[in-house]
Design a protein around this motif. Structure first.
Motif, PDB file in Angstrom:
ATOM      1  N   GLU A  22     -27.125  -9.575  31.925  1.00 22.93           N
ATOM      2  CA  GLU A  22     -27.886 -10.371  32.898  1.00 22.93           C
ATOM      3  C   GLU A  22     -29.037  -9.564  33.494  1.00 22.93           C
ATOM      4  O   GLU A  22     -30.033 -10.126  33.934  1.00 22.93           O
ATOM      5  CB  GLU A  22     -26.975 -10.928  33.993  1.00 22.93           C
ATOM      6  CG  GLU A  22     -26.146  -9.871  34.691  1.00 22.93           C
ATOM      7  CD  GLU A  22     -25.279 -10.449  35.791  1.00 22.93           C
ATOM      8  OE1 GLU A  22     -25.845 -10.926  36.770  1.00 22.93           O
ATOM      9  OE2 GLU A  22     -24.035 -10.382  35.652  1.00 22.93           O
ATOM     10  N   HIS A  23     -28.871  -8.232  33.543  1.00 26.79           N
ATOM     11  CA  HIS A  23     -29.991  -7.400  33.985  1.00 26.79           C
ATOM     12  C   HIS A  23     -29.940  -6.073  33.221  1.00 26.79           C
ATOM     13  O   HIS A  23     -28.863  -5.611  32.850  1.00 26.79           O
ATOM     14  CB  HIS A  23     -29.929  -7.130  35.494  1.00 26.79           C
ATOM     15  CG  HIS A  23     -31.127  -6.360  35.971  1.00 26.79           C
ATOM     16  ND1 HIS A  23     -32.368  -6.929  36.093  1.00 26.79           N
ATOM     17  CD2 HIS A  23     -31.280  -5.058  36.294  1.00 26.79           C
ATOM     18  CE1 HIS A  23     -33.233  -6.008  36.493  1.00 26.79           C
ATOM     19  NE2 HIS A  23     -32.604  -4.859  36.623  1.00 26.79           N
ATOM     20  N   THR A  25     -31.145  -2.016  33.238  1.00 22.35           N
ATOM     21  CA  THR A  25     -31.727  -0.845  33.898  1.00 22.35           C
ATOM     22  C   THR A  25     -31.718   0.292  32.883  1.00 22.35           C
ATOM     23  O   THR A  25     -30.730   0.445  32.157  1.00 22.35           O
ATOM     24  CB  THR A  25     -30.863  -0.427  35.109  1.00 22.35           C
ATOM     25  OG1 THR A  25     -30.729  -1.543  35.978  1.00 22.35           O
ATOM     26  CG2 THR A  25     -31.485   0.737  35.862  1.00 22.35           C
ATOM     27  N   ALA A  48     -37.121  -5.689  33.684  1.00 26.05           N
ATOM     28  CA  ALA A  48     -36.121  -4.613  33.610  1.00 26.05           C
ATOM     29  C   ALA A  48     -36.488  -3.480  34.577  1.00 26.05           C
ATOM     30  O   ALA A  48     -37.645  -3.340  34.968  1.00 26.05           O
ATOM     31  CB  ALA A  48     -36.027  -4.081  32.185  1.00 26.05           C
ATOM     32  N   SER A  49     -35.469  -2.683  34.949  1.00 30.07           N
ATOM     33  CA  SER A  49     -35.699  -1.583  35.902  1.00 30.07           C
ATOM     34  C   SER A  49     -35.512  -0.230  35.237  1.00 30.07           C
ATOM     35  O   SER A  49     -34.911  -0.133  34.160  1.00 30.07           O
ATOM     36  CB  SER A  49     -34.691  -1.641  37.063  1.00 30.07           C
ATOM     37  OG  SER A  49     -34.471  -2.935  37.483  1.00 30.07           O
ATOM     38  N   GLY A 109     -25.115  -6.122  35.521  1.00 25.39           N
ATOM     39  CA  GLY A 109     -25.873  -5.827  34.303  1.00 25.39           C
ATOM     40  C   GLY A 109     -25.494  -4.494  33.668  1.00 25.39           C
ATOM     41  O   GLY A 109     -24.471  -3.902  34.004  1.00 25.39           O
TER      42      GLY A 109
END
Ligand code: ATP
Length: 303
Positions: A22-23, A25, A48-49, A109
């Protein structure tokens, strides 16, 4: 398009297609592996991080972290530096790793790490040489939630080439050439010698061996689950094959809260079942001791 950048993007895309997080990094150290990964993620995952952990152990570490975060912002990632205080025992490397993983742990995530095929080969060789047991020799998993390692099939030469192709300046960690680190000597002396003697392909062969062993370990672990809970009654497990019996004992000890169990600890506890001569208790990390009495194993805090 063929070439290193394409190879990395393909590996990342495959991983993301399979995991569907879902996310995303990316954990970035500023080295070639994680920067090449970050650049690929920026192209593939909008929003994205990136997180750069500053261990604050060396002068100038804050500048290195800031520079890596800036590079990630330029790729298009939402980047930040996370300063940590490294403390605790077990050696400075282990303490730094513990602090880093704690800081990187996401609330949701996946966090992608830049471990490559060469890191996997080194992990397997280290585990073999140290007799660390099958789990270590089975190496790192590509997906071990919340951690993801999309580059485990990609060699370090490819991440370096991808950075060069994209004009990404990489930070050279002085630790990576310091021969007082076992891993550095494996990388710079042992693996090249093995490559020479065995005529190439050693890193891939080690990684392939790890993958096969991981399948075997997973199968044995799920068989051992059938005996979970029976471990304290010695008679219930004494006749099991050693590979299964040790797994039952290990799962029981972890369940009882024993941390960082090494293969040699496990073998000593197992000897209370398989080589019983009335021996005394076995001391374990975390201040625990395991004793056998009246046909049962019991784990207690050390008095
Ligand atoms: N300071 C850092 N900040 C953020 N991520 C980092 C940092 N250092 C390492 N990483 C992440 O971890 C990956 C592996 O780095 P490295 O091989 O130095 O770690 P390691 O200590 O061997 O880790 P592991 O304990 O997982 O084997 C990097 O590619 C990167 O994704």
């Amino acid at each position: 398009m063929n070439g290193p950048v394409a190879e990395i993007r393909t590996a990342v895309r495959r991983f993301l297609d399979e995991v569907q997080p879902e996310h995303v990094t990316v954990a970035v150290s500023g080295g070639a592996d994680s920067l090449a990964l970050a650049a690929a993620v920026a192209r593939l995952v909008p929003g994205a991080s990136a997180v750069v952990v500053d261990h604050q152990l060396q002068p100038g570490s804050g500048d290195v972290a800031l520079r890596a975060a800036q590079q990630c912002s330029e790729f298009g990632l939402v980047a930040r530096v996370e300063p940590v205080a490294v403390e605790g025992g077990g050696g400075p490397e282990a303490a730094a790793r513990k602090a880093r993983y704690a800081a990187l742990k996401p609330s949701s995530g996946v966090v992608l790490l830049g471990h490559t095929l060469d890191d996997q080969a080194e992990t397997v060789l280290l585990g073999l040489g140290r007799g660390s047991g099958p789990r270590s020799i089975a190496g790192m998993r590509a997906f071990d939630p919340p951690w993801g390692r999309p580059l485990l099939g990609v060699s370090r030469a490819v991440t370096r080439a991808a950075c060069a192709e994209q004009g990404i300046e990489v930070w050279e960690d002085p630790h990576n050439v310091d021969p007082s680190f076992t891993r550095v000597r494996l990388r710079t002396e042992v693996l090249p010698l093995l490559e020479d003697v065995l005529q190439g392909g050693v890193a891939s062969s080690l990684a392939r061996t790890a993958a096969q062993l991981r399948e075997d370990c997973d199968a044995l672990d799920s068989l051992a689950e059938a005996f979970a809970g029976d471990c304290c009654a010695v008679d219930d497990i004494a006749e099991l094959p050693a590979a299964l019996r040790r797994r039952v004992v290990r799962a029981w000890l972890i369940d009882e809260g024993v941390p960082e169990l090494s293969d040699s600890h496990l073998r000593r506890v197992d000897a209370l079942v398989s080589e019983w001569r009335g021996q005394g208790g076995v001391w374990l990390p975390g201040g625990f001791v395991v004793r056998r009495a009246h046909g049962r194993l019991a784990v207690e805090p050390q008095s």
